[in-house]
Design a protein around this motif. Structure first.
Motif, PDB file in Angstrom:
ATOM      1  N   ASN A  34       0.859  -1.183   0.000  1.00 53.68           N
ATOM      2  CA  ASN A  34       0.000   0.000   0.000  1.00 53.68           C
ATOM      3  C   ASN A  34       0.897   1.235   0.000  1.00 53.68           C
ATOM      4  O   ASN A  34       1.871   1.280   0.760  1.00 53.68           O
ATOM      5  CB  ASN A  34      -0.867  -0.030   1.266  1.00 53.68           C
ATOM      6  N   TYR A  36       0.242   4.138   1.067  1.00 53.27           N
ATOM      7  CA  TYR A  36      -0.034   5.055   2.183  1.00 53.27           C
ATOM      8  C   TYR A  36       0.437   4.441   3.495  1.00 53.27           C
ATOM      9  O   TYR A  36       0.352   3.234   3.692  1.00 53.27           O
ATOM     10  CB  TYR A  36      -1.532   5.394   2.225  1.00 53.27           C
ATOM     11  N   SER A 212      -2.040  -1.513   4.978  1.00 48.20           N
ATOM     12  CA  SER A 212      -0.702  -0.884   5.024  1.00 48.20           C
ATOM     13  C   SER A 212       0.229  -1.491   6.073  1.00 48.20           C
ATOM     14  O   SER A 212       0.969  -0.766   6.739  1.00 48.20           O
ATOM     15  CB  SER A 212      -0.832   0.626   5.310  1.00 48.20           C
ATOM     16  N   TYR A 261      -8.439   3.348   6.599  1.00 43.93           N
ATOM     17  CA  TYR A 261      -7.941   2.385   5.609  1.00 43.93           C
ATOM     18  C   TYR A 261      -8.893   2.223   4.434  1.00 43.93           C
ATOM     19  O   TYR A 261      -8.466   2.110   3.278  1.00 43.93           O
ATOM     20  CB  TYR A 261      -7.645   1.038   6.286  1.00 43.93           C
ATOM     21  N   ASN A 264      -8.419   5.025   2.083  1.00 41.54           N
ATOM     22  CA  ASN A 264      -7.229   4.801   1.239  1.00 41.54           C
ATOM     23  C   ASN A 264      -7.539   3.817   0.106  1.00 41.54           C
ATOM     24  O   ASN A 264      -7.076   3.995  -1.025  1.00 41.54           O
ATOM     25  CB  ASN A 264      -6.064   4.264   2.068  1.00 41.54           C
ATOM     26  N   ARG A 267      -9.336   5.549  -2.617  1.00 45.13           N
ATOM     27  CA  ARG A 267      -8.404   6.402  -3.352  1.00 45.13           C
ATOM     28  C   ARG A 267      -7.563   5.553  -4.321  1.00 45.13           C
ATOM     29  O   ARG A 267      -7.325   5.948  -5.464  1.00 45.13           O
ATOM     30  CB  ARG A 267      -7.503   7.104  -2.327  1.00 45.13           C
ATOM     31  N   THR A 335       0.713   5.872  -5.362  1.00 44.52           N
ATOM     32  CA  THR A 335       0.048   7.174  -5.253  1.00 44.52           C
ATOM     33  C   THR A 335      -0.202   7.721  -6.662  1.00 44.52           C
ATOM     34  O   THR A 335       0.371   7.224  -7.642  1.00 44.52           O
ATOM     35  CB  THR A 335       0.939   8.184  -4.506  1.00 44.52           C
TER      36      THR A 335
END
Ligand code: PMP
Length: 351
Positions: A34, A36, A212, A261, A264, A267, A335
């Motif tokens: 992950n 993030y 993550s 989470y 995220n 996203r 990202t």
């Protein structure tokens, strides 16, 4: 190999993990981590527990299992936790297939299934994916051994529906069906709910991807109490403290911070949609992914060349040099910025 290794393991082909290079900083899109960081509460919980490392961890992992059970609406007795989901998959092959026992999984899937099959001397058969890389659930109806399916599958990212999984579980009442949901939080349907209805279903998940925590090593699984007790029997016969003190606390804190989470994950899904569009615009074939990665091939550069040229430019992706998929690369969704770098390096390579 030394001369002491017993015959049984001499031909074992070990799993080859994705590169974790220490030489330079890459845009690392090769092991489905992950992009993030863990939430502040998770970092705080792990640091707090670091001061108590002289003690063993709780072998029952009561707090962590209760937290997971609360979030998923099951009981503690239906939850198993372990040192990464690899550990659980290993135990599942050991407990529910074993030496000479039959096992079935897709020919293109998570590479560790073959290794566990070999390690435990299982008589495993691979079931070919369809030409479009989908899984035909009917091919798993009424088999005579352990069934292991990653849903979404890796490295394709393609997912089956809960109804399709239920058909597999229902038609194999005398054998365990393991559904490996390592990537389920990125848009696929979970079949955790089916564990209340079927005593032969083991659903395996992990904190490594959506939460993550790949470096903390925490996997978990859902099943009826009988299957969980079977896994516990193996755990207590190998390593009762298989989840360390810091990871136990970090896991419980991550469950408490679920909204962080899941935001995220949404996203990452948006970045996945955007990246897939950009790759298709560059002539790539991109499989429809419900995971935190894309499986894609270019019509202008072969898979191995693309992998090597990207690496030279500081971007790591995962290439599998195996039949049917060597034209493809598996690209983890990072990202927005990282995916921008990926696309610009690909443009440069394509010229
Ligand atoms: N299942 C699948 C399909 C995976 O891709 C991975 C990650 N390599 C795992 C399980 C294992 O993840 P972990 O041991 O980090 O929980």
């Amino acid at each position: 190999m030394s001369r002491y290794l017993i015959n049984q393991y001499q031909s074992l082909e070990a799993y080859v993990p994705g590169e974790q290079p220490q030489d330079m900083r890459y845009v690392k899109l090769n092991t489905n981590e992950n992009p993030y960081p863990p939430s502040p509460a998770v970092i705080e919980a792990a640091s707090r527990e670091a001061g108590r490392l002289q003690l063993y961890s709780d072998p029952v992992c009561a707090t962590l299992r209760d937290a997971i059970a609360g979030l998923y609406g099951v009981k503690r007795e239906n939850v198993y936790v372990s040192n990464g989901s690899d550990d659980i998959l290993n135990f599942a092959f050991m407990a529910f297939a074993g030496r000479g026992g039959k096992a079935y999984f897709p020919d293109i899937s998570y590479g560790f299934y073959r290794v566990f099959g070999d390690l435990h001397g299982c008589d495993y058969r691979t079931v070919p994916l369809e030409d479009d890389f989908s899984i035909d659930p009917a091919k798993y109806h009424g088999l005579d051994g352990l069934i292991v399916i990653a849903n979404p599958n890796a490295p394709t990212g393609m997912a089956l529906s809960v109804d399709e999984i239920e058909g597999i579980v229902r038609t194999n009442p005398d054998h365990v069906v393991v559904i490996d949901e390592a990537y389920v939080d990125f848009g696929a349907e979970s079949c955790v709910g089916l564990t209340a209805k079927y005593d032969n279903l083991l659903v395996v998940q992990t904190f490594s991807k959506s939460r993550s925590m790949a470096g903390a090593r925490l996997g978990f699984a859902f099943a009826n109490a009988g299957l969980i007790a079977d896994l516990d029997r193996i755990k207590y016969s190998t390593n009762p403290y298989n989840v360390n003190l810091m990871t136990c606390a970090a896991g419980a804190a991550a469950i408490a911070d679920n909204a962080y989470y899941m935001a995220n994950c949404r996203r990452i899904e948006a970045t996945r949609t955007d990246t897939a569009e950009r790759l298709r615009a560059l002539g790539f074939t991109v499989l429809p992914s419900k995971a935190n990665f894309l499986f894609a091939k270019s019509d202008r550069v072969d898979g191995d060349t693309l992998y090597r040229e990207l690496k030279k430019r500081g971007v790591l992706v995962r290439h599998f040099n195996t039949p049917r998929i060597r034209d493809y690369n598996r690209i983890t969704i990072g990202t927005e910025g990282e995916m921008g770098i990926l696309v610009s390096k690909i443009r440069e390579i394509l010229g």
